[in-house]
Design an enzyme around this catalytic site. Sequence first.
Site, PDB file in Angstrom:
ATOM      1  N   HIS A 292      -4.612  -4.919  -6.331  1.00 48.74           N
ATOM      2  CA  HIS A 292      -5.970  -5.152  -5.858  1.00 48.74           C
ATOM      3  C   HIS A 292      -6.031  -6.499  -5.126  1.00 48.74           C
ATOM      4  O   HIS A 292      -5.638  -7.527  -5.670  1.00 48.74           O
ATOM      5  CB  HIS A 292      -6.926  -5.161  -7.054  1.00 48.74           C
ATOM      6  CG  HIS A 292      -8.368  -4.983  -6.689  1.00 48.74           C
ATOM      7  ND1 HIS A 292      -8.929  -3.753  -6.503  1.00 48.74           N
ATOM      8  CD2 HIS A 292      -9.364  -5.888  -6.482  1.00 48.74           C
ATOM      9  CE1 HIS A 292     -10.215  -3.895  -6.206  1.00 48.74           C
ATOM     10  NE2 HIS A 292     -10.496  -5.189  -6.178  1.00 48.74           N
TER      11      HIS A 292
ATOM     12  N   SER B 148     -13.858  -2.552  -2.920  1.00 51.15           N
ATOM     13  CA  SER B 148     -13.943  -2.726  -4.366  1.00 51.15           C
ATOM     14  C   SER B 148     -15.332  -2.305  -4.857  1.00 51.15           C
ATOM     15  O   SER B 148     -15.750  -1.169  -4.624  1.00 51.15           O
ATOM     16  CB  SER B 148     -13.583  -4.160  -4.727  1.00 51.15           C
ATOM     17  OG  SER B 148     -13.369  -4.311  -6.106  1.00 51.15           O
TER      18      SER B 148
ATOM     19  N   ASP C 226      -3.153  -0.820  -9.036  1.00 48.75           N
ATOM     20  CA  ASP C 226      -4.568  -1.172  -9.145  1.00 48.75           C
ATOM     21  C   ASP C 226      -5.203  -0.176 -10.102  1.00 48.75           C
ATOM     22  O   ASP C 226      -5.052   1.035  -9.922  1.00 48.75           O
ATOM     23  CB  ASP C 226      -5.222  -1.081  -7.762  1.00 48.75           C
ATOM     24  CG  ASP C 226      -6.680  -1.525  -7.750  1.00 48.75           C
ATOM     25  OD1 ASP C 226      -7.287  -1.647  -8.829  1.00 48.75           O
ATOM     26  OD2 ASP C 226      -7.208  -1.746  -6.642  1.00 48.75           O
TER      27      ASP C 226
END
Length: 322
Positions: A290, A161, A260
Amino acid sequence: MSYAFDPELAPWVPMINDLPFTDIAAARAAEKVMTANLPVYEPARPVDVRSALVPGPEGASQVPVRIYTPVGAEAAGSGLPGLVYLHGGGYVLGSPDFCHSDLLRIADQVGAVVVSVDYRLAPEHPFPAGLEDSYAALVWAAGHAAELGIDPARLAIGGDSAGGGLATAVALLTRARGGPALRMQYLGVPMLDDRLETPSMRAFTDTPVWNRPIAEICWSHYLGGEGRRGGPDVPAYAAPARAADLSGLPPAFVYVCEFDPLRDEGMSYAQRLVQAGVTTELHLYPGTFHGSVGLPGTAISQAMVSDVLDGLRRGLRARSTR
């Protein structure tokens, strides 16, 4: 919107409480509670875990790191592979505690020494604080490879991320500064583009864990104010999707999730790496969102974890320890 989540993942969605990113203090408090309740991975053999303070960027304080060393792992030649790892959290949350189990697993099953970096967070410390902390930790790890039991020829940068975004930026910065040689870059659902213009970023405004409204908040904090996000003066070291030249970067392992907002920027970056002559492996997982990689007891999450571990083994040329 309605999303075609994987049938095993769908029951988890109502149980996911999105963190209150509009109140960073509250979000950090909620994250600490969540982290305290996470299951802890049990390695098959001992993994030594210790904390250290390493020299920070010029004029800044020391950078805390957590070092994971697999005990009894077979070293080839001059040491074990090494991974400098950067946690996620949108550049505003996160700590080595949140990814502790993941890194125990990597140390155990890949047989790598992992250096987890507790870099400074926005909004208190906007770009480039977190990036410079991460680069300083990489330089330290490379300079202390023998002490850490790392083969300097098998050193990687990686993260998930926001950590994946930082890892991407560190690879760019290392190329520019002539820094430590990197065997690979591991980029899990990387956060790369402050412009928020991709089809997935425009479409996914209510997806669990991460969505466009959260991205807007986090990018604004990281760049030092909402007015800068998406503007012409944002450097590629802050938002690597803006980098014009990707040649000469280390081989990459990239994975993205179907539902995502970060999906398209990760896929685009991987494609551009290939076009620049960089060996790149890309995985797109259908029906996922995610954070799906962290959900237990589902076949798709198990496949994601397995692929990451195998990608790290192959990228670092490490033997499986299982």
